[in-house]
Each structure stands twice: as C-alpha cells, then as structure tokens.
Design a protein around this motif. Structure first.
Motif, PDB file in Angstrom:
ATOM      1  N   ILE A  39       0.869  -1.195   0.000  1.00 23.08           N
ATOM      2  CA  ILE A  39       0.000   0.000   0.000  1.00 23.08           C
ATOM      3  C   ILE A  39       0.903   1.243   0.000  1.00 23.08           C
ATOM      4  O   ILE A  39       0.710   2.167  -0.798  1.00 23.08           O
ATOM      5  CB  ILE A  39      -0.976  -0.003   1.196  1.00 23.08           C
ATOM      6  CG1 ILE A  39      -1.991  -1.141   1.056  1.00 23.08           C
ATOM      7  CG2 ILE A  39      -1.693   1.346   1.304  1.00 23.08           C
ATOM      8  CD1 ILE A  39      -2.927  -1.318   2.249  1.00 23.08           C
ATOM      9  N   VAL A  86      -4.517   3.248  -4.945  1.00 25.27           N
ATOM     10  CA  VAL A  86      -5.172   2.070  -4.376  1.00 25.27           C
ATOM     11  C   VAL A  86      -6.576   1.974  -4.973  1.00 25.27           C
ATOM     12  O   VAL A  86      -7.313   2.973  -5.017  1.00 25.27           O
ATOM     13  CB  VAL A  86      -5.242   2.150  -2.834  1.00 25.27           C
ATOM     14  CG1 VAL A  86      -5.994   0.951  -2.263  1.00 25.27           C
ATOM     15  CG2 VAL A  86      -3.837   2.232  -2.242  1.00 25.27           C
ATOM     16  N   VAL A  99     -10.204   0.147  -4.706  1.00 21.40           N
ATOM     17  CA  VAL A  99     -11.113  -0.684  -3.905  1.00 21.40           C
ATOM     18  C   VAL A  99     -12.085  -1.324  -4.903  1.00 21.40           C
ATOM     19  O   VAL A  99     -12.913  -0.635  -5.514  1.00 21.40           O
ATOM     20  CB  VAL A  99     -11.873   0.163  -2.857  1.00 21.40           C
ATOM     21  CG1 VAL A  99     -12.817  -0.719  -2.047  1.00 21.40           C
ATOM     22  CG2 VAL A  99     -10.885   0.885  -1.934  1.00 21.40           C
ATOM     23  N   LEU A 107      -3.468   3.910   3.974  1.00 20.94           N
ATOM     24  CA  LEU A 107      -4.279   4.416   2.864  1.00 20.94           C
ATOM     25  C   LEU A 107      -4.422   5.930   2.909  1.00 20.94           C
ATOM     26  O   LEU A 107      -4.661   6.571   1.879  1.00 20.94           O
ATOM     27  CB  LEU A 107      -5.678   3.778   2.906  1.00 20.94           C
ATOM     28  CG  LEU A 107      -5.736   2.278   2.592  1.00 20.94           C
ATOM     29  CD1 LEU A 107      -7.120   1.732   2.907  1.00 20.94           C
ATOM     30  CD2 LEU A 107      -5.395   2.016   1.135  1.00 20.94           C
ATOM     31  N   LYS A 156      -2.663   8.059   0.277  1.00 22.02           N
ATOM     32  CA  LYS A 156      -2.727   7.596  -1.123  1.00 22.02           C
ATOM     33  C   LYS A 156      -4.000   8.038  -1.829  1.00 22.02           C
ATOM     34  O   LYS A 156      -5.050   8.110  -1.187  1.00 22.02           O
ATOM     35  CB  LYS A 156      -2.751   6.055  -1.140  1.00 22.02           C
ATOM     36  CG  LYS A 156      -1.541   5.405  -0.553  1.00 22.02           C
ATOM     37  CD  LYS A 156      -0.391   5.497  -1.504  1.00 22.02           C
ATOM     38  CE  LYS A 156       0.919   5.387  -0.764  1.00 22.02           C
ATOM     39  NZ  LYS A 156       2.065   5.689  -1.616  1.00 22.02           N
ATOM     40  N   VAL A 189      -7.123   6.993  -3.384  1.00 22.49           N
ATOM     41  CA  VAL A 189      -7.892   5.746  -3.297  1.00 22.49           C
ATOM     42  C   VAL A 189      -9.172   5.907  -4.124  1.00 22.49           C
ATOM     43  O   VAL A 189      -9.898   6.896  -3.959  1.00 22.49           O
ATOM     44  CB  VAL A 189      -8.266   5.417  -1.823  1.00 22.49           C
ATOM     45  CG1 VAL A 189      -9.048   4.110  -1.749  1.00 22.49           C
ATOM     46  CG2 VAL A 189      -7.026   5.337  -0.938  1.00 22.49           C
ATOM     47  N   TYR A 230     -17.597   4.607   2.578  1.00 25.98           N
ATOM     48  CA  TYR A 230     -16.136   4.746   2.629  1.00 25.98           C
ATOM     49  C   TYR A 230     -15.718   6.169   3.033  1.00 25.98           C
ATOM     50  O   TYR A 230     -14.670   6.359   3.658  1.00 25.98           O
ATOM     51  CB  TYR A 230     -15.514   4.401   1.278  1.00 25.98           C
ATOM     52  CG  TYR A 230     -15.638   2.935   0.888  1.00 25.98           C
ATOM     53  CD1 TYR A 230     -15.223   1.931   1.753  1.00 25.98           C
ATOM     54  CD2 TYR A 230     -16.154   2.563  -0.355  1.00 25.98           C
ATOM     55  CE1 TYR A 230     -15.331   0.584   1.405  1.00 25.98           C
ATOM     56  CE2 TYR A 230     -16.261   1.226  -0.721  1.00 25.98           C
ATOM     57  CZ  TYR A 230     -15.848   0.245   0.160  1.00 25.98           C
ATOM     58  OH  TYR A 230     -15.946  -1.076  -0.199  1.00 25.98           O
ATOM     59  N   LEU A 270     -11.707   8.007   0.411  1.00 25.06           N
ATOM     60  CA  LEU A 270     -11.652   8.048  -1.059  1.00 25.06           C
ATOM     61  C   LEU A 270     -11.283   9.405  -1.636  1.00 25.06           C
ATOM     62  O   LEU A 270     -11.634  10.453  -1.097  1.00 25.06           O
ATOM     63  CB  LEU A 270     -13.023   7.673  -1.638  1.00 25.06           C
ATOM     64  CG  LEU A 270     -13.620   6.320  -1.255  1.00 25.06           C
ATOM     65  CD1 LEU A 270     -14.968   6.142  -1.957  1.00 25.06           C
ATOM     66  CD2 LEU A 270     -12.682   5.182  -1.621  1.00 25.06           C
TER      67      LEU A 270
END
Ligand code: FO1
Length: 319
Positions: A183, A189, A191, A213, A216, A218, A254, A263
């Motif tokens: 990660i 990343v 999902v 996370l 990053k 995401v 999320y 996110l």
C-alpha cells in the motif's frame, strides 16, 4: 504506475482479472479479504482468496464465480451418503487446494507464503496477498444471534436480517507481510466492486491499513448498480442496516478524503448517473461508466478506464 487493489468475492476477482490483463504484473498487488475463512471437515477454507486466485488463473467456475471449472462432486457425495454435512459445496478439485493448504499450515507455513507458492503453480503473475496470516473471522450480528460468516452466507443463504458485523480480534491481528508495504509503495489504491461490509471492511479493520491508505489516492468502484448488488447480499445488507442501497450509500460508507474518509475518486454505473452531482458534493472525483462485467472484455475495459481515471485523480491531488 504501481497499483494495490483491495478485493474479496466474485466482483473483486473479476476486476482483479481485468487489472492483471492490462497492467504489468510486477506493478500490481491484490490484497484479499480472509474474514470469510473458516474450518470445514477440519480443513482451512479461504473462499475469497481462492475465488481471486482461481479467477486470475482463468480456472474459476464461470457459472458460480467461486470454485473451479469442470468440477466433479464425488467426495462431497461420498460424505453426504454417510450422513455428513452437504451445505457447503466443496468440489473434488477444489478439495485438493484445501487439503494441501491445511497440510502446509499444520507444518508451520504461513497463509501468505502458501498463497504465493500456489500462485506460482497456477501461473498467477501479480502478487496476491491474504490480508492477514492470522485468523480474523467475520461475525454477522443478526436479530436473534451472532453467526459465523459462512453459516450466515451459505448455510442460511443470507436470509437472517443483519444488525451489524464484528471482525473478531482484528485489533490483535497483523496485516500479512507485504500488505502495508505494497500500500505504501502504490501510486494508487483501487477498492474493487466487492461487498463493502464483509469483503472490504475486514481489510480496513486491520491495524495500520487505514493510516497507510491515508496518504494515497484511493478509488472505489460501486458494487451497487441501480439499487441492486450484481451478486451477493450487499444491497440487502444496506437496507437491513437502514440505508437505501445506492452508489451514494457506498461512497458515503467509505467517505471522501475531504470529509475525513478514505476516497479521492469513485466509479459508478451509467444507470446511476443522476446521483453523480450528489457524490461529487462529498468531495469526490466521479467517473460514470458501464461497470457491469459480463465477460472478460468488460473486465479489461473497466480496468483500463479505472486506471486512466486513477491517473487523473493523482494529477488532481498533486496540483
Ligand atoms: N457459496 C455458496 O453460495 N454456496 C456454496 O456451497 C459455496 C461453496 C464454496 C466452496 C469454496 C469456495 O472457495 C467458495 C464457496 N462459496 C460458496 C462461495 C463463498 O462462500 C462466498 O461467496 C464468499 O465467502 C463471499 O465472498
């Protein structure tokens, strides 16, 4: 671009296969839910891990999505003919995986090490890592009691009404070697369109995963299309928990980076285009496209679109 994908179940496996077919294997790591692992006939069964590996190897059963293609059922028939349990469908070839994995675990090897070696035999090129080498069983809290995940999912066919979930002992468990490192090393990343409650949340519950996370870009792909899950009980779970099942509910589940959640970007289906503005209002970049993966071409097309969208998301975060 280095990608780490979080996956579980059939939807996750399909997108993982699309990613593997359009992105260099050495730049792709797939981290898989093991909250649905359990023991049956004394064997260690890892349904999501096997679904992802079999699909990446092109060996999956195309009608169920889980198990192996061209399967036979002699062992299970022999078991049931002498009164054994028949509720969990282990095919003869699939049984070989569980026997050999259990033998090696009992000899002291780790699940992540065994998975890496099985993947070599199956010619699965991207790195596939179970989320943990420790047992972190998902428990389904229902109206009347708490159920082991496979009891709820397969034996009771997801019929009991859910009140919540427990990821027993996840705070005491460690992510498997390579989970946090991959990660950390990823540019993005992804999902996968897996069940947020029982495929992705167990991964997020492990110590260190959410904070890794945090730094990053995401991107999540909605597993809910037009109010329904493509496969499995995700929509039923949302509604039993008092939430209208929709891509908006998935995005809110999320959370956006801006709102303190996970996110930066969100991918949803054309049929839900009317929700785009509401999801953008959460502070997310949104891609609206055809997210239904009917066959292998769809998986590759969606994977390419998600990667291109990821590049846009990275550029926005940098600027
Ligand atoms: N799912 C079922 O609905 N019925 C089964 O009999 C069944 C057997 C099975 C055997 C091996 C395996 O790897 C998966 C299996 N699954 C079965 C799927 C699995 O239990 C669930 O799809 C996941 O745990 C949820 O992602």
């Amino acid at each position: 671009m280095k990608i780490a994908a979080l996956a579980g179940g059939v939807g996750g496996a399909k997108l993982a296969q699309g990613l593997a077919r359009c992105h260099p294997a050495e730049k792709l790591t797939i981290i898989v839910n093991t909250g649905d692992d359990f023991e049956h006939f004394g064997l260690k069964i890892c349904p999501d891990l096997d679904t992802v590996c079999y699909t990446l190897a092109g060996m999956e059963n195309p009608s169920t999505g889980w198990g192996l293609r061209d399967e036979t059922w002699n062992a299970l028939q022999a078991v049931t003919s002498i009164g054994g349990p028949d509720w969990f469908g282990i095919g003869d070839k699939d049984l070989g995986t569980h026997l050999e994995r259990t033998r090696r675990l009992r000899a002291g090897e780790t699940l992540s090490g065994i998975t890496r070696e099985f993947c070599n035999f199956w010619s699965v090129e991207p790195l596939v890592i179970p989320m943990s080498d420790d047992a972190v069983p998902t428990v389904v809290i229902t109206e009347s009691n708490e159920l082991d995940f496979q009891d709820y999912f397969v034996r009771q066919k997801c019929e009991p009404q859910v009140k919540g979930f427990k990821f027993s002992g996840s705070h005491r468990s460690k992510p498997a070697p390579g989970v946090l490192e991959n990660i950390d090393g990823a540019d993005i990343v992804i999902v996968c369109p897996s069940n947020p409650w029982v495929s992705i949340d167990p991964i997020l519950a492990l110590p260190g995963v959410r904070s890794a996370l945090g730094g990053k870009p995401v991107i999540a792909i909605s597993p809910i299309i037009g109010g329904k899950a493509v496969k499995g009980p995700a929509a039923k779970m949302f509604s039993e928990l008092g939430i209208k099942a929709s891509p908006l509910a998935v995005a809110e589940h999320y959370g956006s980076r801006q709102g303190g959640g996970l996110l930066s970007g969100f991918v949803m289906d054309d049929v839900d285009a009317a929700l785009k503005a509401k999801i953008e209002n959460l502070g997310l970049l949104v891609l609206v496209t055809d997210t239904l993966m009917r066959g292998s071409e769809d998986r590759i097309r969606l994977a390419r679109q998600v990667i291109a969208f990821g590049e846009t998301t990275i550029r926005r975060e940098v600027s």
